[in-house]
Enzyme design. Structure first.
Site, short mmCIF file in Angstrom:
data_model
loop_
_atom_site.label_atom_id
_atom_site.label_comp_id
_atom_site.label_asym_id
_atom_site.label_seq_id
_atom_site.Cartn_x
_atom_site.Cartn_y
_atom_site.Cartn_z
CG ASN A 44 8.31 3.02 1.79
OD1 ASN A 44 9.21 3.59 2.61
ND2 ASN A 44 7.24 3.46 1.70
NE ARG B 125 -2.92 -0.58 3.25
CZ ARG B 125 -3.59 -0.16 4.36
NH1 ARG B 125 -5.05 0.07 3.99
NH2 ARG B 125 -3.47 0.19 5.52
CG ASP B 126 3.86 4.30 1.46
OD1 ASP B 126 3.87 5.11 0.49
OD2 ASP B 126 4.28 4.52 2.35
CB VAL B 127 5.10 0.31 -4.11
CG1 VAL B 127 6.25 0.16 -4.90
CG2 VAL B 127 4.79 -1.06 -3.51
CE LYS C 23 6.71 8.05 1.35
NZ LYS C 23 6.38 6.66 1.85
#
Length: 195
Positions: A15, A9-11, A52
């Site tokens: 990260n 959910r935040d690639v 993001k």
């Protein structure tokens, strides 16, 4: 069970890290959700976006149920931005960015970068498909297409080659870096490792 997945959910760029050995790793699973038995993860609270903004999928920004293919969309954004050095969906306002992601129109963006081969364009279109069903079903399927395009262009990529590139890129930088602490399994007393 093959239906049990972790959805990051935040690639996003912050990260993804590259080790000295040329290994590419995804980190920070702080907003990740696990699916058990194929259940769809929902936002932690209704109306709360996780991740993001510039790297979300259309289903994330519209509050729809999503699965691992949302991460594949985010990975497609990373691939585009890595190859072009341009932001894909970022606009002057958050609302405009949300609309750009929701619509996921990328053909006009690809036309600005005619140095990208047709094969690369096809990979980007599939990874960034607005319709989830038209996206890559797995990251492995995307990986295989990338390898195929590299093979067609007679390019060989390996962890060793990436490690060599990084060593050249940061040659002479070792003098300014402080040594890393020993791995946890070598630390017998936490206080003894503090400076």
């Amino acid at each position: 069970c093959s239906s049990d997945l972790i959805i990051h959910r935040d690639v996003s760029p912050s990260n993804v890290i590259v080790s000295d050995g040329g290994e590419v790793k995804v980190m920070d699973f702080g907003v990740a959700r696990a699916t058990v038995g194929g259940q769809n993860p929902q936002a932690t609270r209704s109306g709360v976006l996780k991740g993001k903004l510039g790297y979300m999928s259309p289903e994330q920004v519209t509050g729809q149920p999503f699965d691992h293919r949302s991460d594949i969309f985010s990975l497609g954004i990373l691939l585009y931005e890595t190859l072009t050095l341009k932001r894909l969906f970022l606009a002057k306002t958050d609302l405009e960015t949300l609309v750009n992601i929701r619509d996921a129109r990328i053909d006009h963006k690809l036309k600005k970068h005619d140095y990208l081969s047709e094969g690369v364009g096809d990979i980007l279109r599939k990874a960034l498909a607005r319709d989830v069903g038209e996206r890559y079903p797995t990251a492995l399927a995307m990986h295989d297409d990338i390898l195929r395009v590299l093979f067609e262009h007679k390019k060989q990529v390996s962890g060793g080659a990436l490690a060599g590139y990084l060593a050249k890129l940061f040659e002479g930088e070792d003098a300014v870096h402080t040594p890393s602490p020993p791995p946890l399994h070598e630390q017998t007393d936490r206080k003894s490792t503090r400076l």
